[in-house]
Design a protein around this motif. Structure first.
Motif, short mmCIF file in Angstrom:
data_model
loop_
_atom_site.label_atom_id
_atom_site.label_comp_id
_atom_site.label_asym_id
_atom_site.label_seq_id
_atom_site.Cartn_x
_atom_site.Cartn_y
_atom_site.Cartn_z
N LYS A 287 0.81 -1.22 0.00
CA LYS A 287 0.00 0.00 0.00
C LYS A 287 0.85 1.27 0.00
O LYS A 287 0.54 2.22 -0.68
N GLU A 288 1.89 1.28 0.82
CA GLU A 288 2.58 2.54 1.07
C GLU A 288 4.08 2.40 1.22
O GLU A 288 4.74 3.30 1.73
N GLY A 289 4.62 1.23 0.81
CA GLY A 289 6.06 1.03 0.96
C GLY A 289 6.84 1.98 0.06
O GLY A 289 6.34 2.40 -0.98
N ASP A 290 8.08 2.32 0.44
CA ASP A 290 8.91 3.15 -0.43
C ASP A 290 9.54 2.27 -1.52
O ASP A 290 9.28 1.09 -1.59
N SER A 291 10.38 2.87 -2.36
CA SER A 291 10.89 2.13 -3.52
C SER A 291 11.78 0.97 -3.10
O SER A 291 12.04 0.06 -3.88
N GLU A 292 12.26 0.96 -1.87
CA GLU A 292 13.09 -0.16 -1.40
C GLU A 292 12.31 -1.11 -0.51
O GLU A 292 12.90 -1.94 0.19
N GLY A 293 10.99 -0.98 -0.50
CA GLY A 293 10.15 -1.92 0.25
C GLY A 293 10.09 -1.65 1.74
O GLY A 293 9.75 -2.55 2.51
N ASN A 294 10.39 -0.41 2.14
CA ASN A 294 10.34 -0.11 3.58
C ASN A 294 9.01 0.52 3.98
O ASN A 294 8.41 1.27 3.20
N VAL A 295 8.59 0.19 5.19
CA VAL A 295 7.39 0.79 5.77
C VAL A 295 7.79 1.51 7.04
O VAL A 295 8.41 0.91 7.93
N VAL A 300 11.57 8.55 12.18
CA VAL A 300 12.57 7.53 11.82
C VAL A 300 13.63 8.12 10.90
O VAL A 300 13.31 8.84 9.94
N TYR A 301 14.89 7.81 11.18
CA TYR A 301 15.99 8.13 10.26
C TYR A 301 16.50 6.83 9.68
O TYR A 301 16.67 5.84 10.40
N MET A 302 16.75 6.81 8.35
CA MET A 302 17.06 5.55 7.73
C MET A 302 18.06 5.75 6.61
O MET A 302 17.95 6.71 5.83
N ASP A 303 19.04 4.86 6.53
CA ASP A 303 19.99 4.93 5.42
C ASP A 303 20.37 3.52 5.02
O ASP A 303 20.69 2.69 5.88
N ASP A 304 20.31 3.23 3.72
CA ASP A 304 20.67 1.91 3.20
C ASP A 304 19.90 0.78 3.91
O ASP A 304 20.48 -0.17 4.41
N VAL A 305 18.59 0.91 3.91
CA VAL A 305 17.72 -0.10 4.53
C VAL A 305 16.77 -0.62 3.47
O VAL A 305 16.26 0.15 2.65
N GLN A 306 16.57 -1.94 3.44
CA GLN A 306 15.66 -2.53 2.47
C GLN A 306 14.66 -3.48 3.13
O GLN A 306 15.00 -4.18 4.08
N ASN A 307 13.47 -3.51 2.53
CA ASN A 307 12.41 -4.46 2.91
C ASN A 307 12.20 -4.59 4.42
O ASN A 307 12.08 -5.69 4.95
N SER A 308 12.16 -3.47 5.09
CA SER A 308 12.03 -3.48 6.55
C SER A 308 10.84 -2.65 6.99
O SER A 308 10.33 -1.81 6.23
N MET A 309 10.41 -2.91 8.21
CA MET A 309 9.37 -2.08 8.82
C MET A 309 9.93 -1.46 10.08
O MET A 309 10.38 -2.17 10.99
N ILE A 310 9.91 -0.14 10.14
CA ILE A 310 10.44 0.57 11.31
C ILE A 310 9.30 1.42 11.88
O ILE A 310 8.74 2.26 11.19
N ARG A 311 8.96 1.17 13.15
CA ARG A 311 7.88 1.92 13.79
C ARG A 311 8.40 2.59 15.04
O ARG A 311 8.86 1.92 15.96
N ALA A 312 8.31 3.91 15.07
CA ALA A 312 8.71 4.66 16.26
C ALA A 312 7.46 5.27 16.87
O ALA A 312 6.80 6.08 16.23
N GLU A 313 7.13 4.85 18.07
CA GLU A 313 5.91 5.37 18.71
C GLU A 313 6.22 6.60 19.56
O GLU A 313 5.43 7.53 19.60
N ASN A 314 7.34 6.57 20.27
CA ASN A 314 7.64 7.62 21.23
C ASN A 314 8.92 8.38 20.95
O ASN A 314 8.99 9.57 21.11
N ARG A 315 9.96 7.60 20.59
CA ARG A 315 11.27 8.20 20.47
C ARG A 315 11.73 8.23 19.03
O ARG A 315 11.12 7.62 18.16
N PHE A 316 12.84 8.91 18.80
CA PHE A 316 13.47 8.97 17.49
C PHE A 316 14.23 7.66 17.27
O PHE A 316 14.98 7.22 18.14
N VAL A 317 14.06 7.03 16.12
CA VAL A 317 14.73 5.76 15.84
C VAL A 317 15.57 5.91 14.57
O VAL A 317 15.06 6.37 13.54
N ALA A 318 16.86 5.52 14.64
CA ALA A 318 17.74 5.57 13.47
C ALA A 318 18.18 4.17 13.11
O ALA A 318 18.56 3.39 13.98
N VAL A 319 18.12 3.84 11.83
CA VAL A 319 18.47 2.49 11.38
C VAL A 319 19.34 2.62 10.13
O VAL A 319 18.98 3.32 9.19
#
Ligand code: GDD
Ligand code: MG
Length: 356
Positions: A287-295, A300-319
């Motif tokens: 439905k809403e994945g980016d071009s690399e399959g991430n949700v 969220v901060y993200m670099d070089d991540v594929q086919n993953s789901m990252i959910r931050a409810e409260n804090r800042f999350v970097a992957v």
């Protein structure tokens, strides 16, 4: 008359740490900005053949359930409160008694509150196809084309075209709930098998007939629990002492494996029971994945991540630099799990319970 009966109890442990006993999966906004329960109710709201829905849920979730319905403007027939979780066979039984008291001819469309249905039009057609079979006394279930040898589902082998139903209705030759892996592999290789979706259509009195035949103890305690029920604000409370002695069992083991009057309507409806983090990733990636399959959810901060789901409810999350991961951050717990091992999340909850 057909009444939707929405099963909104149970606590999904496989979506920990988002899904908790206090806030289980069906009450969470997992796939949209509405909760699974709200989505389940809204998808029925335009069907002309349906009466208002009857909800069943645990006592502890009553205000959340009522509030979520108010928020989308749906007025239920009633909300039946279970003083304890007894699984689905009792839940459906008390709902059947409730409906029969209002309408001797009531049929019930039993629906879990926490499923995703991508093709609502196709689902509506499947239900319409099931009506005549249900009216002539069959217990109809909706079958899903299996996508693998999952062991968490019921398996249905379809037989001849059902004599009571119209097109697309088949007699159930065999119903096996949660087979072991080897058996499931045999079943998926046979094209005559479907998964049980856990959605049913039958007349309330027919369900109770079958329950009395195969599980008289459940039938008896549910009858008493309903006879002793009373209204409290907007809720209908069952008699606690009668319900307490009711054996806990699912409708699949108690009735569907045993009845000789089951009918299956195979249905391609974009169904998922969102039984794991990877199942949720799959739905959302489409439905809403980016071009690399991430949700992504939240900050969220993200670099070089594929086919993953990252959910931050409260804090800042970097992957950085990972593939096929699920990362879920909440106020008091963080989960990091490989997408291939999301089935083990349930174990965390079991272990936490044991050690607390
Ligand atoms: N009201 C109420 N009370 N609802 C309940 C209770 C209860 O005590 N226990 C479970 N439910 C609700 C759950 O929230 C869920 O929506 C539905 O009933 C089914 O229960 P699950 O516990 O999720 O069952 P399952 O996934 O192991 O198996 C069922 O569903 C599969 C498909 O998702 C079976 O019907 C399988 O045959 C089926 O393949
Ligand atoms: Mg389930």
């Amino acid at each position: 008359n057909i009444y939707p009966v929405i099963l909104a109890g149970g606590s999904g442990t496989r979506l920990w740490p988002l899904s908790r006993e206090a806030l289980p999966k069906q009450l969470l906004p997992l796939c949209s900005d509405r909760s699974m329960l709200q989505e389940a109710l809204l998808r029925l709201s335009e069907w002309p053949e349906l009466m208002p829905p009857l909800l069943t849920c645990g006592d502890e979730h009553r205000f959340l359930v009522a509030e979520q319905m108010r928020a989308i403007g749906i007025v239920p027939l009633d909300i039946l409160l279970e003083p304890q979780s007894k699984n689905t066979a009792p839940s459906v039984a008390v709902a059947a008694h409730y409906l029969l008291q209002k309408d001797k001819d009531a049929a019930m469309l039993v629906l879990p509150a926490d499923h995703v249905i991508g093709d609502v039009e196709a689902f509506h057609m499947a239900v319409q196809r099931a009506i005549s079979a249900a009216e002539s006394g069959a217990l109809v279930t909706f079958g899903i084309v299996p996508s693998g040898p999952e062991t968490g589902y019921g398996y249905i082998r379809r037989g001849k075209a059902a004599s009571q139903g119209g097109e697309g209705c088949y007699a159930v030759e065999k119903f096996v709930e949660k087979p072991d892996r080897a058996t499931a592999e045999v079943f998926v290789a046979d094209k005559a098998y479907s998964w049980n979706s856990g959605m049913f259509l039958f007349k309330a009195d027919r369900y109770l007939d079958e329950l009395r035949e195969f599980r008289p103890a459940i039938a008896e305690s549910c009858k008493k629990a309903f006879d002793g029920a009373y209204h409290d604000l907007d809720f209908c409370r069952l008699d606690e002492a009668s319900f307490a002695v009711c054996p806990a069992e699912s409708i699949d083991y108690a009735v569907m494996e045993n009845t000789r009057h089951a009918v299956v309507v195979p249905a391609e409806i974009g169904w998922s029971d969102v039984g794991s983090w990877s199942a949720l990733w799959e739905i959302l990636a489409e439905k809403e994945g980016d071009s690399e399959g991430n949700v992504l959810r939240g900050d969220v901060y993200m670099d070089d991540v594929q086919n993953s789901m990252i959910r931050a409810e409260n804090r800042f999350v970097a992957v950085i630099g990972v593939q096929d991961l699920v990362v879920v951050e909440t106020k008091d717990a963080v989960l990091v799990v490989h997408k291939d091992q999301v089935q083990s999340v349930k174990k965390i909850v079991d272990d936490l319970k044991k050690n607390s």
